[in-house]
Design an enzyme around this catalytic site. Sequence first.
Site, PDB file in Angstrom:
ATOM      1  CG  HIS A   3      -1.861  -1.142   1.301  1.00  0.00           C
ATOM      2  ND1 HIS A   3      -2.720  -1.480   0.263  1.00  0.00           N
ATOM      3  CD2 HIS A   3      -2.073  -2.058   2.285  1.00  0.00           C
ATOM      4  CE1 HIS A   3      -3.412  -2.556   0.620  1.00  0.00           C
ATOM      5  NE2 HIS A   3      -3.039  -2.935   1.826  1.00  0.00           N
TER       6      HIS A   3
ATOM      7  CG  ASP B  60      -2.645  -8.952   1.240  1.00  0.00           C
ATOM      8  OD1 ASP B  60      -1.913  -9.310   2.162  1.00  0.00           O
ATOM      9  OD2 ASP B  60      -3.615  -8.165   1.389  1.00  0.00           O
TER      10      ASP B  60
ATOM     11  CG  HIS C 142      -6.211  -5.573   2.292  1.00  0.00           C
ATOM     12  ND1 HIS C 142      -5.761  -6.546   3.157  1.00  0.00           N
ATOM     13  CD2 HIS C 142      -7.212  -4.915   2.925  1.00  0.00           C
ATOM     14  CE1 HIS C 142      -6.471  -6.475   4.292  1.00  0.00           C
ATOM     15  NE2 HIS C 142      -7.363  -5.499   4.167  1.00  0.00           N
TER      16      HIS C 142
ATOM     17  CG  ASP D 172      -4.772 -10.328   4.074  1.00  0.00           C
ATOM     18  OD1 ASP D 172      -4.623 -11.010   3.041  1.00  0.00           O
ATOM     19  OD2 ASP D 172      -4.587  -9.093   4.103  1.00  0.00           O
TER      20      ASP D 172
HETATM   21 ZN   LIG Z   1      -3.897  -7.499   3.163  1.00  0.00          ZN
END
Ligand SMILES: [Zn+2]
Length: 323
Positions: free
Chosen positions: A131, A171, A173, A256
Site C-alpha cells: 500500500h 493478498d 487487499h 489474510d
Molecule cells: Zn492485506
Amino acid sequence: MAAVVYNRRYDIGFLGLERLHPFDSRKYGRAWRELNRLVGRDLRRYHIPVDRGVSDEELLLAHSPEYLARMSQSKNIVAALEIPSLRRAPAFLLRWNVLRPMRWAARGTVLAAQAAISCGAAVNLSGGYHHAKRDAGEGFCIFSDIAVAIRQLRAEGRIKSGQRIAYVDLDAHQGNGVCHQFRDDRDVFIFDMHNPSIYPCRDVEARQRIDCDLPLPVDCGGREYLGLLRKHLPGFLDSISRSGTVALGIFNAGTDVIQGDPLGAIALSAEDILERDLYTFGEFRKRRIPMVMLTSGGYTRESYRLIAASVCELLRQDGTVSG
Ligand SMILES: [Zn+2]
C-alpha cells in the site's frame, strides 16, 4: 535451489502494539521458528541473513525526500500505521520499534529478489508492503520494499532495460501502492486477486492500472478462489513471457485470505492457502521465471503457521530439503 531471507529484527515490538492493531507483530520470528521445526537444521544452509536496514538513499528509489522527512514525525508515522492511539508516542520510539524493523524487512526483500535471480526462488519472511506510495504511507505500509527492490536490481543491472517483471498479488487487499509506484512503467505487469469491498476500495485509479484484475466476492471460498487462479494465472504469465523476457516474478503471498481473518473477508482454509502457494510457485517454475515470495498481510494468530507450511513445501519441492 531456494533461499530464505530472515532477520530477528523483523519483529515489531512496541508497548502493546498487538492490542492496538489486529496484527501479530511478532509473526516473522514465529514463522522462522516454525520453519526451523518443520525443516530442521538444514534450513540454516539456505538462510540468507540480512546485513542492515535499507538506507535513506535506497528508500529514495521509491519515495520523495519530502515524504521521508515527514516520516520523522510521530503524527505522520501514526497516520500511515493507522493506529491513532499511538499518537502520543515519541517519534524516536516509533522509529526504533516500528520503522527500523520495516527497514530491515525492506532490505530483506532486496536480498531475496537478488537471490531469486541467482538461484531461482527466494522467500523474504516479511515485506510485501503493497500500500506504500511514493508520497504517502497507508494501511500499515510505510516503505515500498517492492519498488525499492525492483529499482535497485535495475540499477545493478540484474534486471536489464526492457526486461519484464510479473507482480502477482494474492493478498486479500488490492495492492494500490504498487499500482501507483508503477503507474507509467509498462515493464511491470500486475495480476491482482483481491476483495474489492474492503480497503483500499476507494482507490479507483489504482485498480485501473492492474493488468489482470480479479475481484473476489466477500467470503469467497477455496473452490471458487482456486478456480479463478487456475483459470487466469497461466494466461497472464504466458502472455507476458511470450512477447518478452520476464526477469523476475514477485509473489505477494498475504495470508489474510484465511477464513476468520479480521480484515480480509475471504474464506480460504489452511489447505487452500497451501494449494494456492504451491500452484503459484509451480506456475513460475514451469516458465523458469525467478520468483521472490513476500509474506505481506495476515492478521490471525495462525498466520505464521500458514507461511511456514508454504515455505517448507517450497523448499521440499525445490529439492532444497528432503522429505
Ligand atoms: Zn492485506
